[in-house]
Design an enzyme around this catalytic site. Sequence first.
Site, PDB file in Angstrom:
ATOM      1  N   ARG A  28      19.175  79.149  46.616  1.00 36.73           N
ATOM      2  CA  ARG A  28      18.863  77.441  46.195  1.00 36.73           C
ATOM      3  C   ARG A  28      20.702  76.579  46.492  1.00 36.73           C
ATOM      4  O   ARG A  28      21.701  78.080  46.976  1.00 36.73           O
ATOM      5  CB  ARG A  28      18.979  77.357  44.834  1.00 36.73           C
ATOM      6  CG  ARG A  28      17.733  77.989  44.355  1.00 36.73           C
ATOM      7  CD  ARG A  28      17.349  77.148  43.209  1.00 36.73           C
ATOM      8  NE  ARG A  28      16.281  78.825  42.842  1.00 36.73           N
ATOM      9  CZ  ARG A  28      15.609  79.774  42.701  1.00 36.73           C
ATOM     10  NH1 ARG A  28      16.820  80.882  42.786  1.00 36.73           N
ATOM     11  NH2 ARG A  28      14.371  80.511  42.417  1.00 36.73           N
ATOM     12  N   LYS A  53      18.794  80.733  39.222  1.00 35.39           N
ATOM     13  CA  LYS A  53      18.089  79.966  38.264  1.00 35.39           C
ATOM     14  C   LYS A  53      17.214  81.325  37.433  1.00 35.39           C
ATOM     15  O   LYS A  53      16.280  82.487  37.901  1.00 35.39           O
ATOM     16  CB  LYS A  53      16.041  78.970  39.081  1.00 35.39           C
ATOM     17  CG  LYS A  53      15.378  78.640  38.533  1.00 35.39           C
ATOM     18  CD  LYS A  53      14.317  78.062  39.519  1.00 35.39           C
ATOM     19  CE  LYS A  53      14.088  76.463  38.749  1.00 35.39           C
ATOM     20  NZ  LYS A  53      12.702  75.930  39.603  1.00 35.39           N
ATOM     21  N   HIS A 124      16.881  72.074  50.688  1.00 34.25           N
ATOM     22  CA  HIS A 124      15.904  73.421  50.165  1.00 34.25           C
ATOM     23  C   HIS A 124      14.791  73.221  51.338  1.00 34.25           C
ATOM     24  O   HIS A 124      14.462  74.314  51.335  1.00 34.25           O
ATOM     25  CB  HIS A 124      14.850  72.105  49.383  1.00 34.25           C
ATOM     26  CG  HIS A 124      14.561  73.320  48.251  1.00 34.25           C
ATOM     27  ND1 HIS A 124      15.311  73.946  47.192  1.00 34.25           N
ATOM     28  CD2 HIS A 124      13.067  73.856  47.629  1.00 34.25           C
ATOM     29  CE1 HIS A 124      14.541  75.048  46.474  1.00 34.25           C
ATOM     30  NE2 HIS A 124      13.237  74.441  46.690  1.00 34.25           N
ATOM     31  N   ARG A 127      15.366  77.104  52.762  1.00 37.83           N
ATOM     32  CA  ARG A 127      14.327  78.240  51.536  1.00 37.83           C
ATOM     33  C   ARG A 127      12.923  77.752  52.128  1.00 37.83           C
ATOM     34  O   ARG A 127      12.175  79.442  52.513  1.00 37.83           O
ATOM     35  CB  ARG A 127      14.341  77.826  50.536  1.00 37.83           C
ATOM     36  CG  ARG A 127      14.499  78.158  49.610  1.00 37.83           C
ATOM     37  CD  ARG A 127      14.839  78.213  47.999  1.00 37.83           C
ATOM     38  NE  ARG A 127      14.326  78.710  47.044  1.00 37.83           N
ATOM     39  CZ  ARG A 127      14.861  79.726  46.047  1.00 37.83           C
ATOM     40  NH1 ARG A 127      15.456  80.289  47.334  1.00 37.83           N
ATOM     41  NH2 ARG A 127      14.173  79.655  45.450  1.00 37.83           N
ATOM     42  N   HIS A 150      11.564  84.516  42.679  1.00 39.99           N
ATOM     43  CA  HIS A 150      10.672  83.151  41.727  1.00 39.99           C
ATOM     44  C   HIS A 150      10.634  84.440  41.268  1.00 39.99           C
ATOM     45  O   HIS A 150       9.915  85.969  41.167  1.00 39.99           O
ATOM     46  CB  HIS A 150       9.147  83.456  42.864  1.00 39.99           C
ATOM     47  CG  HIS A 150       9.810  82.128  43.740  1.00 39.99           C
ATOM     48  ND1 HIS A 150       9.338  82.331  44.931  1.00 39.99           N
ATOM     49  CD2 HIS A 150      10.650  81.241  43.390  1.00 39.99           C
ATOM     50  CE1 HIS A 150       9.711  81.228  45.673  1.00 39.99           C
ATOM     51  NE2 HIS A 150      10.768  80.273  45.045  1.00 39.99           N
ATOM     52  N   TYR A 159       5.654  77.407  48.926  1.00 40.70           N
ATOM     53  CA  TYR A 159       6.652  78.058  49.703  1.00 40.70           C
ATOM     54  C   TYR A 159       6.617  77.767  51.331  1.00 40.70           C
ATOM     55  O   TYR A 159       7.044  77.165  52.214  1.00 40.70           O
ATOM     56  CB  TYR A 159       8.327  78.646  49.069  1.00 40.70           C
ATOM     57  CG  TYR A 159       9.577  78.019  48.419  1.00 40.70           C
ATOM     58  CD1 TYR A 159      10.449  78.149  48.596  1.00 40.70           C
ATOM     59  CD2 TYR A 159       8.654  77.481  47.665  1.00 40.70           C
ATOM     60  CE1 TYR A 159      11.294  77.928  47.870  1.00 40.70           C
ATOM     61  CE2 TYR A 159       9.832  77.428  46.149  1.00 40.70           C
ATOM     62  CZ  TYR A 159      10.866  76.949  46.161  1.00 40.70           C
ATOM     63  OH  TYR A 159      11.933  76.824  45.648  1.00 40.70           O
TER      64      TYR A 159
END
Length: 167
Positions: A28, A53, A124, A127, A150, A159
Amino acid sequence: ILAGPDTTTPLGLRDRAVLEVFYSTAIRRAELLHLRVADVDHARRTVFVRQGKGARDRFVPIGERACHWVRRYLDEVRPELEHGRAQPVLFLSVTGGGIATDVMSRLVSAYIQAAVPSKKGSCHLFRHTAATLMLDAGADVRFIAEMLGHQKLETTMTYTRVSMVKL
């Protein structure tokens, strides 16, 4: 997109290293901005993501090409950007501090727009593209989920449903 930066200039070389790390690691924007020099292990070809995250740490692989550009940045550009002040952050701005979030977003968006004028995108995009390419190449979705940080496989599958652009 990756070929967009002018690598004959210090900031162009830094920007190429940034884009290569985004593409190779699928981390990220905030994770990239918080990377420290010591977080990139060139010998093992891994990057240590601190407090990603959900405040989770993880190791992610980094490709040989991305390592090449990071090494060039470290050797040729970063000492000049430090302005004699030791900084732990990997990617530095012209003032010698870390790159601001909005500056990084504008920088990456500009390279995307220059390469593919019809495509809007930001950090992003790398990613999503990396996750999709890994899945298309046969990587296990659980590995991709772990690499992306994740918790749920459903998030990873989302994604991989976006359209890719030529990086």
